[in-house]
Design a protein around this motif. Sequence first.
Motif, PDB file in Angstrom:
ATOM      1  N   MET A 191       0.816  -1.207   0.000  1.00  9.81           N
ATOM      2  CA  MET A 191       0.000   0.000   0.000  1.00  9.81           C
ATOM      3  C   MET A 191       0.856   1.266   0.000  1.00  9.81           C
ATOM      4  SD  MET A 191      -3.520  -0.335   1.846  1.00  9.81           S
ATOM      5  CE  MET A 191      -4.550  -1.772   1.843  1.00  9.81           C
ATOM      6  N   LEU A 192       2.079   1.180   0.558  1.00  8.29           N
ATOM      7  CA  LEU A 192       2.964   2.333   0.590  1.00  8.29           C
ATOM      8  C   LEU A 192       3.725   2.432  -0.724  1.00  8.29           C
ATOM      9  CD1 LEU A 192       4.513   2.069   4.179  1.00  8.29           C
ATOM     10  CD2 LEU A 192       2.452   3.281   3.462  1.00  8.29           C
ATOM     11  N   ASP A 193       3.863   3.665  -1.230  1.00  7.61           N
ATOM     12  CA  ASP A 193       4.653   3.877  -2.442  1.00  7.61           C
ATOM     13  C   ASP A 193       6.142   3.911  -2.127  1.00  7.61           C
ATOM     14  OD1 ASP A 193       2.848   5.603  -4.987  1.00  7.61           O
ATOM     15  OD2 ASP A 193       2.056   4.257  -3.476  1.00  7.61           O
ATOM     16  N   PHE A 194       6.490   4.602  -1.043  1.00 11.20           N
ATOM     17  CA  PHE A 194       7.905   4.657  -0.678  1.00 11.20           C
ATOM     18  C   PHE A 194       8.047   5.033   0.795  1.00 11.20           C
ATOM     19  CE2 PHE A 194       6.985   9.057  -1.837  1.00 11.20           C
ATOM     20  CZ  PHE A 194       7.632   9.780  -0.835  1.00 11.20           C
ATOM     21  N   PRO A 244       8.679  14.323  -5.127  1.00 14.53           N
ATOM     22  CA  PRO A 244       7.841  14.665  -3.976  1.00 14.53           C
ATOM     23  C   PRO A 244       8.631  14.977  -2.711  1.00 14.53           C
ATOM     24  CG  PRO A 244       7.574  12.342  -4.589  1.00 14.53           C
ATOM     25  CD  PRO A 244       8.325  13.001  -5.678  1.00 14.53           C
ATOM     26  N   VAL A 245       9.748  14.262  -2.488  1.00 15.03           N
ATOM     27  CA  VAL A 245      10.550  14.532  -1.284  1.00 15.03           C
ATOM     28  C   VAL A 245      11.214  15.898  -1.390  1.00 15.03           C
ATOM     29  CG1 VAL A 245      12.562  13.790   0.049  1.00 15.03           C
ATOM     30  CG2 VAL A 245      10.917  12.100  -0.738  1.00 15.03           C
ATOM     31  N   ASN A 246      11.731  16.251  -2.563  1.00 11.34           N
ATOM     32  CA  ASN A 246      12.319  17.587  -2.747  1.00 11.34           C
ATOM     33  C   ASN A 246      11.284  18.684  -2.577  1.00 11.34           C
ATOM     34  OD1 ASN A 246      14.960  16.833  -3.155  1.00 11.34           O
ATOM     35  ND2 ASN A 246      14.748  16.620  -5.364  1.00 11.34           N
ATOM     36  N   ASN A 265       0.772  17.191   0.615  1.00 10.60           N
ATOM     37  CA  ASN A 265       0.264  16.585  -0.621  1.00 10.60           C
ATOM     38  C   ASN A 265       1.073  17.070  -1.815  1.00 10.60           C
ATOM     39  OD1 ASN A 265      -1.788  15.143   0.662  1.00 10.60           O
ATOM     40  ND2 ASN A 265      -3.193  16.882   0.569  1.00 10.60           N
ATOM     41  N   HIS A 266       1.477  16.113  -2.652  1.00 12.43           N
ATOM     42  CA  HIS A 266       2.202  16.441  -3.883  1.00 12.43           C
ATOM     43  C   HIS A 266       1.592  15.628  -5.024  1.00 12.43           C
ATOM     44  CE1 HIS A 266       5.554  17.560  -6.496  1.00 12.43           C
ATOM     45  NE2 HIS A 266       5.620  16.299  -6.861  1.00 12.43           N
ATOM     46  N   GLU A 267       0.849  16.352  -5.889  1.00  8.45           N
ATOM     47  CA  GLU A 267       0.142  15.722  -7.004  1.00  8.45           C
ATOM     48  C   GLU A 267      -0.742  14.584  -6.473  1.00  8.45           C
ATOM     49  OE1 GLU A 267       3.176  14.709  -9.834  1.00  8.45           O
ATOM     50  OE2 GLU A 267       3.594  16.811 -10.332  1.00  8.45           O
ATOM     51  N   ALA A 268      -0.531  13.329  -6.900  1.00  5.34           N
ATOM     52  CA  ALA A 268      -1.423  12.238  -6.475  1.00  5.34           C
ATOM     53  C   ALA A 268      -0.957  11.572  -5.181  1.00  5.34           C
ATOM     54  CB  ALA A 268      -1.506  11.180  -7.578  1.00  5.34           C
ATOM     55  N   LEU A 269       0.156  12.043  -4.621  1.00  2.00           N
ATOM     56  CA  LEU A 269       0.713  11.406  -3.426  1.00  2.00           C
ATOM     57  C   LEU A 269       0.425  12.216  -2.170  1.00  2.00           C
ATOM     58  CD1 LEU A 269       4.267  10.257  -4.591  1.00  2.00           C
ATOM     59  CD2 LEU A 269       2.294   8.805  -4.153  1.00  2.00           C
ATOM     60  N   SER A 270       0.259  11.502  -1.071  1.00  2.00           N
ATOM     61  CA  SER A 270       0.173  12.111   0.247  1.00  2.00           C
ATOM     62  C   SER A 270       1.418  11.700   1.024  1.00  2.00           C
ATOM     63  CB  SER A 270      -1.088  11.641   0.969  1.00  2.00           C
ATOM     64  OG  SER A 270      -1.178  12.256   2.241  1.00  2.00           O
ATOM     65  N   LEU A 271       2.144  12.677   1.568  1.00  2.00           N
ATOM     66  CA  LEU A 271       3.376  12.406   2.290  1.00  2.00           C
ATOM     67  C   LEU A 271       3.190  12.717   3.771  1.00  2.00           C
ATOM     68  CD1 LEU A 271       4.338  12.816  -0.713  1.00  2.00           C
ATOM     69  CD2 LEU A 271       6.485  13.637   0.239  1.00  2.00           C
ATOM     70  N   LYS A 272       3.708  11.854   4.621  1.00  7.13           N
ATOM     71  CA  LYS A 272       3.753  12.122   6.054  1.00  7.13           C
ATOM     72  C   LYS A 272       5.202  12.010   6.493  1.00  7.13           C
ATOM     73  CE  LYS A 272      -0.891  11.497   7.544  1.00  7.13           C
ATOM     74  NZ  LYS A 272      -1.696  11.345   8.754  1.00  7.13           N
ATOM     75  N   PHE A 305       2.250   7.670   0.078  1.00 10.56           N
ATOM     76  CA  PHE A 305       1.235   6.728  -0.404  1.00 10.56           C
ATOM     77  C   PHE A 305       0.218   7.496  -1.233  1.00 10.56           C
ATOM     78  CE2 PHE A 305       0.297   8.215   3.849  1.00 10.56           C
ATOM     79  CZ  PHE A 305      -1.024   8.631   3.787  1.00 10.56           C
ATOM     80  N   GLN A 306      -0.618   6.779  -1.960  1.00  8.92           N
ATOM     81  CA  GLN A 306      -1.610   7.404  -2.832  1.00  8.92           C
ATOM     82  C   GLN A 306      -2.630   8.200  -2.009  1.00  8.92           C
ATOM     83  OE1 GLN A 306      -1.695   7.476  -6.267  1.00  8.92           O
ATOM     84  NE2 GLN A 306       0.346   6.563  -6.065  1.00  8.92           N
ATOM     85  N   LYS A 307      -2.953   9.396  -2.501  1.00  9.13           N
ATOM     86  CA  LYS A 307      -3.830  10.304  -1.768  1.00  9.13           C
ATOM     87  C   LYS A 307      -5.233   9.724  -1.558  1.00  9.13           C
ATOM     88  CE  LYS A 307      -3.401  14.487  -3.305  1.00  9.13           C
ATOM     89  NZ  LYS A 307      -3.639  15.724  -4.083  1.00  9.13           N
ATOM     90  N   ILE A 308      -5.676   8.869  -2.474  1.00  6.31           N
ATOM     91  CA  ILE A 308      -7.042   8.334  -2.395  1.00  6.31           C
ATOM     92  C   ILE A 308      -7.174   7.291  -1.284  1.00  6.31           C
ATOM     93  CG2 ILE A 308      -7.581   8.784  -4.810  1.00  6.31           C
ATOM     94  CD1 ILE A 308      -6.967   5.839  -5.377  1.00  6.31           C
ATOM     95  N   LEU A 309      -6.042   6.788  -0.777  1.00  3.90           N
ATOM     96  CA  LEU A 309      -6.087   5.760   0.267  1.00  3.90           C
ATOM     97  C   LEU A 309      -6.208   6.402   1.649  1.00  3.90           C
ATOM     98  CD1 LEU A 309      -3.229   3.388  -0.961  1.00  3.90           C
ATOM     99  CD2 LEU A 309      -5.680   3.146  -1.350  1.00  3.90           C
ATOM    100  N   THR A 310      -6.944   5.735   2.526  1.00  5.04           N
ATOM    101  CA  THR A 310      -7.045   6.175   3.924  1.00  5.04           C
ATOM    102  C   THR A 310      -6.317   5.144   4.779  1.00  5.04           C
ATOM    103  OG1 THR A 310      -9.202   7.168   3.454  1.00  5.04           O
ATOM    104  CG2 THR A 310      -8.618   6.846   5.761  1.00  5.04           C
TER     105      THR A 310
END
Length: 550
Positions: free
Chosen positions: A1-4, A30-32, A50-57, A72-77
């Motif tokens: 589920m995690l992108d990175f 996204p990290v930059n 939030n960066h484009e389609a990704l949500s970063l924590k 991870f993808q922004k659409i996921l909770t």
Amino acid sequence: MLDFFTIFSKGGIVLWCFQGAGVTESFTAPVNALIHSVILQERSGNNSYNHEALSLKYKLDNEFELIFVVGFQKILTLTYVDKFLDDVQLHFRDRYKNELEQNGALKLLNNNFEFEDDFKILLREAEESSKGRSPAPMRSFKESEKSQKTVKSMIETKGGDKGKEQGGKKNKNTKKEGMFLNVPAVFQGMQFTSMKGDLQPVDYESSEEEEMEEEEEKVVVSETSKTSFGGMFGMLKGLVGSKSLTREDMEPVLEKMRDHLIAKNVAADIASQLCDSVAKKLEGKVMGTFTTVASTVKQALQDSLVQILQPKRRVDILRDVMEAQSQRRPYVITFCGVNGVGKSTNLAKISFWLIENGLTVLIAACDTFRAGAVEQLRTHQRRLNSLHPPEQNRGRAVVQLYEKGYGKDAAGIAMEAIAYARNQGFDVVLVDTAGRMQDNAPLMTALAKLIAVNMPDLVLFVGEALVGNEAVDQLVKFNQALADHSMSDKPRLIDGIVLTKFDTIDDKVGAAISMTYITGQPIVFVGTGQTYNDLRSLNARAVVSALMKA
């Protein structure tokens, strides 16, 4: 589920990273973006981005100067992400504590952090615990706190309320008296005739501030010392010692700090976010032996405020005008803002500054709603030309007004004015627009159309230094309207801010912080009076010094 998931030092060295199955895109962008937009801009109060389609924590580890980022993808909770971040941070610290304590970038580069197996175990545990967690059952009315209240507990005593009300009214009136009477000494008697080159910075001088700083620099030599600091940091005494700061240690100072910022006209939401950012920046950091919590938190706040006020990009209008001249076109600046903030007056001041630097100016009268708007600009044009007569400029007026009267389409007038300026060889076009409240949809649509059609080089929002919470609402809605009504994928938003009536606020300079924090754009000009000379650039450290003054 995690992108990175990535772990890197604050110096930019990536210690370890993980990329999810099937993910081919690099996580560098996204990290930059997170680093540039949040961490470097001191906006770490909220741990998500939030960066484009990704949500970063992300999570900061201040003891070892590390940053943990998960994407991870922004659409996921994903409800387990926050706890998972904490678990990974603690596990990574515990496992590689000895390596992390070695100072130096080369030593970090030489170490091999094999963390993949541990990471996968922690991720599997987090996902399983999230699946096994059942939703909490709804409470019945009898179990709720509301059912425990009696009628008697909800009745308020009249006497107590009355006393509070009287006390409150007294304090309120006391605060009102002389609120705008004290003009800073730095603005008194300041006169100069030439405005060639860059503008002089706004400055603040305060002997009280210097005395307070000297007091705080004194070394406290005992935990039982009864020396207390002045101002908002007077509540804490003694030494921290060589220990890690916790949120509990900082909470009393942060609460006092938050109230202090709000009293200095910083919007309440912004003050809370700033304090949360400072807390995250310092939490877990090991303090020196002779350092107090109060002085440490205050210094961290000052650094954050200076970082916010110093723009990530510098707006150099004179340089940009020269570049436009090389392209044989005029440089276009559009002014926007709410009613009565001084758009036309400050437009005239900026015209005077441009003329002093040898440039010719065309003023486009696009305020076709307010009665007298065109006449006001014509008066400014006449006075500016009298200060710089055509005889001194080869018989040509250095300022001209382009107007088509009232009730016309503002976007069309601006387009015609820019075309006229190109044909007549004007260096700069200043577009004056009608004042509008941020909730007025028709006028906000007209402003968005004017900017989208004419694509000015610079869009300046003119705002008062007197506003507090209202500044946030104005800027958010102006930017939102420009984005909503733009015909481009990358809409033109506000590029900079003109802060007016700065001479009326004494040391309540919080509006500058609120505006730059919301937009991320610099304060280009500061209006400090009623004459053409009363225009300054912003001195970030001087404003922060005034803001922190007790």
